[in-house]
Write a protein that holds these residues in place. Structure first.
Motif, PDB file in Angstrom:
ATOM      1  N   GLN A  37       0.805  -1.210   0.000  1.00 40.71           N
ATOM      2  CA  GLN A  37       0.000   0.000   0.000  1.00 40.71           C
ATOM      3  C   GLN A  37       0.846   1.270   0.000  1.00 40.71           C
ATOM      4  OE1 GLN A  37      -2.240  -1.271   3.558  1.00 40.71           O
ATOM      5  NE2 GLN A  37      -4.098  -1.078   2.330  1.00 40.71           N
ATOM      6  N   SER A  38       2.164   1.125  -0.034  1.00 42.70           N
ATOM      7  CA  SER A  38       3.044   2.289  -0.039  1.00 42.70           C
ATOM      8  C   SER A  38       2.917   3.048  -1.358  1.00 42.70           C
ATOM      9  CB  SER A  38       4.498   1.856   0.171  1.00 42.70           C
ATOM     10  OG  SER A  38       4.679   1.268   1.444  1.00 42.70           O
ATOM     11  N   GLU A  39       3.577   4.212  -1.407  1.00 44.44           N
ATOM     12  CA  GLU A  39       3.556   5.014  -2.621  1.00 44.44           C
ATOM     13  C   GLU A  39       4.062   4.202  -3.805  1.00 44.44           C
ATOM     14  OE1 GLU A  39       4.930   5.720   0.267  1.00 44.44           O
ATOM     15  OE2 GLU A  39       5.101   7.890   0.639  1.00 44.44           O
ATOM     16  N   ALA A  40       3.553   4.545  -4.999  1.00 48.47           N
ATOM     17  CA  ALA A  40       3.897   3.778  -6.199  1.00 48.47           C
ATOM     18  C   ALA A  40       5.403   3.773  -6.447  1.00 48.47           C
ATOM     19  CB  ALA A  40       3.149   4.349  -7.405  1.00 48.47           C
ATOM     20  N   TRP A  41       6.063   4.917  -6.208  1.00 43.49           N
ATOM     21  CA  TRP A  41       7.501   4.971  -6.494  1.00 43.49           C
ATOM     22  C   TRP A  41       8.282   4.016  -5.603  1.00 43.49           C
ATOM     23  CZ3 TRP A  41      11.391   6.055  -3.110  1.00 43.49           C
ATOM     24  CH2 TRP A  41      11.062   6.729  -1.929  1.00 43.49           C
ATOM     25  N   LYS A  42       7.815   3.807  -4.370  1.00 41.00           N
ATOM     26  CA  LYS A  42       8.492   2.867  -3.483  1.00 41.00           C
ATOM     27  C   LYS A  42       8.332   1.436  -3.980  1.00 41.00           C
ATOM     28  CE  LYS A  42       8.637   5.236   0.986  1.00 41.00           C
ATOM     29  NZ  LYS A  42       8.304   5.117   2.425  1.00 41.00           N
ATOM     30  N   ARG A  43       7.131   1.104  -4.452  1.00 45.71           N
ATOM     31  CA  ARG A  43       6.895  -0.260  -4.939  1.00 45.71           C
ATOM     32  C   ARG A  43       7.692  -0.525  -6.214  1.00 45.71           C
ATOM     33  NH1 ARG A  43       0.961  -0.401  -5.835  1.00 45.71           N
ATOM     34  NH2 ARG A  43       0.972   1.856  -5.493  1.00 45.71           N
ATOM     35  N   SER A 260       4.073  20.219   1.308  1.00 42.41           N
ATOM     36  CA  SER A 260       4.609  19.015   1.954  1.00 42.41           C
ATOM     37  C   SER A 260       5.619  19.351   3.054  1.00 42.41           C
ATOM     38  CB  SER A 260       5.263  18.114   0.906  1.00 42.41           C
ATOM     39  OG  SER A 260       6.293  18.814   0.222  1.00 42.41           O
TER      40      SER A 260
END
Length: 363
Positions: A37-43, A260
């Motif tokens: 469920q983490s951010e897309a860039w992490k996956r 942010s």
């Protein structure tokens, strides 16, 4: 016998697989627990980092037949799918395709294993039972495929290699599962200590630490104290449940209105605080007005079709190196009190900021 002469290589492959995936998982969990469920860039990064292991593993292989070989390249792809979800798994597979012959029998074998895992969404239902069922089926599938080919190596070499692959999969899975549970527990405990349970913003402990950190590092910043107008009347009229919903609504407005780099927290009761890196009057007032207008425009839907809209009053101040932080907070509180006394639903600046506005002019 090809395999039994390569124990050091086999051991190195196991170590590289474990080390690469574990270090990647820890690196991606530095700020928050990594998961599907983490951010897309992490996956995507998890899948790409597994490519480091693939780059090392691909040359070490057991040639089972003329067109089929076994190696460890399937292990990272399966594991990142379980722990990072479909995006990590597909990314890792594409890295493998880029490093090998795209239409090789080995890549078709990996794809035939990966697709069922994706369809079953194994990352959503990750249990030990599901994992072991998956790797046992994969092991039988690979062995059946191997024995359908004219073998170039003794059958016990194939069996031993598959057992090594299965054992490495199980060891890495349990190591990552152990890390996942403890990292999630750590961040859960940290959140309980630093996050307000209702609004999911920073709590008073986090706010005090942030303010002390600004003062300790002598970093200038802007302070906004935000208070919901007529909140006690809302609680008395509609009940505390509606009051809680308003607090959550304001927290959502803050998260949508801030950059942010800004820091937002629940200061106490219906009062919130925003701390910004900006310390010039103009940008601070713009941020405050953006929050005030967004809250005025938001509507809380109540039972039976009724709705409720509230406003906020905001006091703004700046902290400059050399000041006492409690003095800066006090000035923001005085400005908030002035905004309330002047009719509410407005932004008021501290005395220092008002003097700064007088100094703003051409040239």
């Amino acid at each position: 016998m090809q395999l039994f002469l390569s124990y050091p290589t086999l051991y190195a492959d196991i170590c590289v697989t474990y080390a690469t995936l574990s270090l990647s998982y820890f690196a991606l969990s530095s700020q928050s627990a990594f998961s599907w469920q983490s951010e897309a860039w992490k996956r995507v990064a998890f899948g790409l980092l597994s490519g480091l292991a693939l780059y090392y593993l691909i040359p070490d292989r057991l040639d089972v037949s003329t067109h089929l070989f076994f190696n460890f390249e399937m292990i990272p792809i399966i594991l990142v799918t379980f722990f990072g979800g479909w995006l990590s798994g597909v990314t890792s597979f594409l890295v493998n395709v880029a490093l090998t012959e795209p239409l090789s029998l080995d890549n078709l074998l990996i794809a035939s294993v990966l697709v069922p895992l994706l369809l079953l969404r194994v990352w959503r239902h990750k249990t030990h039972r599901l994992f072991y069922r998956a790797i046992i089926l994969i092991a039988f599938y690979r062995m059946a495929l191997a024995y359908s080919q004219p073998l170039r190596v003794p059958w016990y070499d194939v069996l031993f290699y598959q057992c090594a692959v299965t054992g490495c999969l199980a060891a890495c899975y349990h190591a990552l599962n152990f890390a996942e549970r403890h990292i999630h527990a750590y961040f859960s405990l940290r959140d309980r200590a630093t996050i307000d349970s209702l609004t999911r913003l920073n709590n008073r402990t986090s706010i005090d630490f942030k303010l002390m950190s600004l003062q300790a590092h002598q970093k200038p910043g802007g302070l906004l104290l935000i208070d919901i107008d007529n909140f006690k009347q809302v609680n008395d009229t509609h009940g505390h449940l509606v009051g809680d919903q308003l607090l959550v609504q304001l927290s959502e407005v803050l998260m949508q209105s801030l950059d942010s780099a800004d820091f937002a927290g629940r200061y106490g009761g219906e009062e919130f605080i925003v701390i910004t890196d900006r310390h010039n009057t103009g940008p601070i007032v713009e941020t405050a007005e953006r929050i005030r207008q967004a809250m005025s425009a938001s509507v809380l839907r109540l039972a039976e079709g009724a709705s409720l809209s509230v406003t906020v009053s905001i006091g703004a101040a700046i902290y400059l190196p050399g000041m006492a932080m409690n003095k800066a907070v006090e000035m923001a509180d005085d400005a908030l009190y002035q905004a309330k006394r002047n009719g509410k639903n407005q932004v008021m600046c501290s005395r220092i900021m008002q003097l700064d506005q007088l100094g703003d002019g051409p040239g």
